[in-house]
Structure formats: structure tokens, C-alpha cells
Scaffold this motif. Structure first.
Motif, PDB file in Angstrom:
ATOM      1  N   ARG A 262       0.829  -1.207   0.000  1.00  0.00           N
ATOM      2  CA  ARG A 262       0.000   0.000   0.000  1.00  0.00           C
ATOM      3  C   ARG A 262       0.865   1.261   0.000  1.00  0.00           C
ATOM      4  NH1 ARG A 262      -5.440  -0.423   3.557  1.00  0.00           N
ATOM      5  NH2 ARG A 262      -4.867   1.740   3.865  1.00  0.00           N
TER       6      ARG A 262
ATOM      7  N   ASN B 209       1.009   4.081  -2.960  1.00  0.00           N
ATOM      8  CA  ASN B 209       0.754   5.504  -2.734  1.00  0.00           C
ATOM      9  C   ASN B 209       1.925   6.376  -3.198  1.00  0.00           C
ATOM     10  OD1 ASN B 209      -1.852   5.288  -1.796  1.00  0.00           O
ATOM     11  ND2 ASN B 209      -1.345   5.572   0.351  1.00  0.00           N
TER      12      ASN B 209
ATOM     13  N   TYR C 281      -5.635   7.283  -4.126  1.00  0.00           N
ATOM     14  CA  TYR C 281      -4.699   6.808  -3.114  1.00  0.00           C
ATOM     15  C   TYR C 281      -5.415   5.858  -2.161  1.00  0.00           C
ATOM     16  CZ  TYR C 281      -1.670  10.787  -4.325  1.00  0.00           C
ATOM     17  OH  TYR C 281      -0.863  11.686  -4.980  1.00  0.00           O
TER      18      TYR C 281
END
Length: 199
Positions: free
Chosen positions: A148, A152, A181
Motif C-alpha cells: 500500500r 501511494n 490513493y
């Protein structure tokens, strides 16, 4: 050389520069977008790995005769719902990201509740199969966090490129849009941390 010829040459040079800038910007945006899509696939792979481990975890916990049925059902249902939510990297937008994040957040919550309930079962906590699965899920959670974060960061670079001048002009012409995002899960700053690690 006549004034008209000079104007034509200057115009041709400007067009050539404009065209080269457009080609370079377009190619850079394509590369950045593909990096975002590739990183998204890594995110999905990490979440899928967690989903793949859940059936073994549930089977191990079911072996405890008096284990809370509702807790297990919550995990099973959250996993079933999450498997229905897939997002193609080509169609990644705010709405699909929100849906994906909610489904995976429900899995995280159900697993956290399961781990809290497990504390009431000393035999289960010392079961080697369960201990190993708990460690694997903890490792998978770390992979999810890393994927993650990577997503991002890559998305941030792409979004900056698409929005900064003069890239935003080319982005509008060629149809490049910002990508969503991962947001912090609602209440994550207040949620109790559940340690998946073996003790």
C-alpha cells in the motif's frame, strides 16, 4: 531570406519543439501510469495471499468445539465478500478504490476480532498449526502495508506529473487522469492494535 520564409521556419521550429515536448511528456505519463498499475497488482496479490490463508485459519479454529460461531462466520463472510470485489488496474478510480478498501477493511476487522476471541482459548493459542498460521497472517499484513505504501508513493509521482504545468495540458489532451490513493482506514488512529505475532 524573406520575412515570410523566416516566419515559416520559426513556426516549423516551434511546432517541432512543441511536438517533441508532447511526445516526451506522453511517453513519460504512460510509463508512470504503468508503474501505478503494476504496483496496484502487487497490492491485490498481497491481499489475495491473506484471503488464501483464511480458510486454513478457520479450519484450525473450528477444531475448538466451543469456539464462538458468530466470530468465525464474520471472518468467512468478510472473506467471501472481499473475493467478489476485484478492481482492474485499467479501471482504478475513487469509487472502485473505496469499495475495495471497505471490503478488505471488513476482513481486517473480522480477523482482529477473531484474534481477540482466541485469547480466551489457551489450547488454541498453543496449537502449533494455529501458531504457524497466525505468524503467516502477521507476515502477510506487513506485506499489505508495504504494498500500500509503495502504491501511494508511485501514485503520488504519477499524479504530480499529470497535474503540474505543462503536463496537465498534455494530460487533458491525451486523457490521463489522476489515480486514487489508499486512505487511512476510518478510525485507524483510535483502533486498538491487534498483535498477530505469536507470543
Amino acid at each position: 531570406m524573406s520575412k515570410g520564409t523566416i516566419i515559416l521556419i520559426a513556426g516549423a521550429l516551434l511546432l517541432a519543439i512543441f511536438g517533441m515536448n508532447g511526445c516526451s511528456t506522453y511517453n513519460g505519463m504512460v510509463e508512470s501510469r504503468e508503474q501505478v498499475r503494476k504496483t496496484w497488482q502487487n497490492v491485490e496479490a498481497a491481499y489475495q495471499l491473506r484471503l488464501d490463508k483464511i480458510p486454513n485459519l478457520v479450519a484450525t479454529v473450528k477444531g475448538q468445539a466451543d469456539f464462538e460461531r458468530s466470530t468465525l462466520e464474520a471472518v468467512i463472510n468478510a472473506r467471501a465478500n472481499a473475493t467478489k470485489v476485484t478492481v482492474s488496474p485499467e479501471n482504478l478510480d475513487e469509487a472502485s478504490m473505496k469499495q475495495f478498501q471497505e471490503a478488505q477493511g471488513n476482513v481486517s476487522s473480522a480477523l482482529a476480532r477473531l484474534m481477540v476471541v482466541v485469547e480466551q482459548y489457551p489450547d488454541l493459542k498453543t496449537n502449533s498449526g494455529f501458531t504457524e498460521l497466525r505468524a503467516e497472517i502477521s507476515e502477510t499484513e506487513n506485506m499489505i502495508k508495504k504494498s500500500r505504501t509503495d502504491y501511494n508513493e508511485i501514485t503520488g509521482g504519477y499524479n504530480t506529473r499529470v497535474q503540474k504545468f505543462p503536463g496537465n495540458i498534455w494530460a487533458g489532451i491525451f486523457g490521463f487522469k489522476t489515480m486514487p490513493y489508499f486512505e487511512s482506514d476510518a478510525g485507524a488512529e483510535k483502533a486498538p492494535k491487534v498483535d498477530f505475532e505469536t507470543k
